[in-house]
Design an enzyme around this catalytic site. Structure first.
Site, PDB file in Angstrom:
ATOM      1  N   CYS A  13      19.608 -35.472 -34.907  1.00  0.00           N
ATOM      2  CA  CYS A  13      18.378 -35.621 -34.133  1.00  0.00           C
ATOM      3  C   CYS A  13      17.597 -34.305 -34.148  1.00  0.00           C
ATOM      4  O   CYS A  13      18.201 -33.244 -34.008  1.00  0.00           O
ATOM      5  CB  CYS A  13      18.766 -36.011 -32.697  1.00  0.00           C
ATOM      6  N   PRO A  14      16.299 -34.344 -34.367  1.00  0.00           N
ATOM      7  CA  PRO A  14      15.401 -35.498 -34.440  1.00  0.00           C
ATOM      8  C   PRO A  14      15.089 -35.960 -35.860  1.00  0.00           C
ATOM      9  O   PRO A  14      14.230 -36.803 -36.048  1.00  0.00           O
ATOM     10  CB  PRO A  14      14.141 -34.973 -33.770  1.00  0.00           C
TER      11      PRO A  14
END
Length: 75
Positions: free
Chosen positions: A14-15
């Protein structure tokens, strides 16, 4: 399910899976289906939120052999 494009985001955290998915969907026509393969454990929650926020439809999600699979339809 007829898939128009597939991206493998294994190993990304993430992201990055969401950012790469957003970029891939931007290059697709409305109604087309994108299959995403990811390994980050946060992706199921992230993809649910991404679908709600963007209007792209999360058609299906699954988990196989330690990987998360998502099918999204471009709005």
């Amino acid at each position: 399910m007829q898939v128009d494009k597939e991206i493998d985001l294994s190993g990304l955290n993430c992201p990055l899976p969401i950012l790469r998915t957003k970029k891939a969907l931007a290059d697709m026509a409305s109604g087309q289906i994108l299959k995403v393969v990811a390994t980050d454990p946060a992706t199921p929650k992230d993809f649910d939120a991404f679908a709600r926020q963007t209007g792209n439809q999360l058609l299906q999600s699954a988990q196989e052999e330690g990987k998360f699979l998502f099918w999204m339809q471009r709005k």
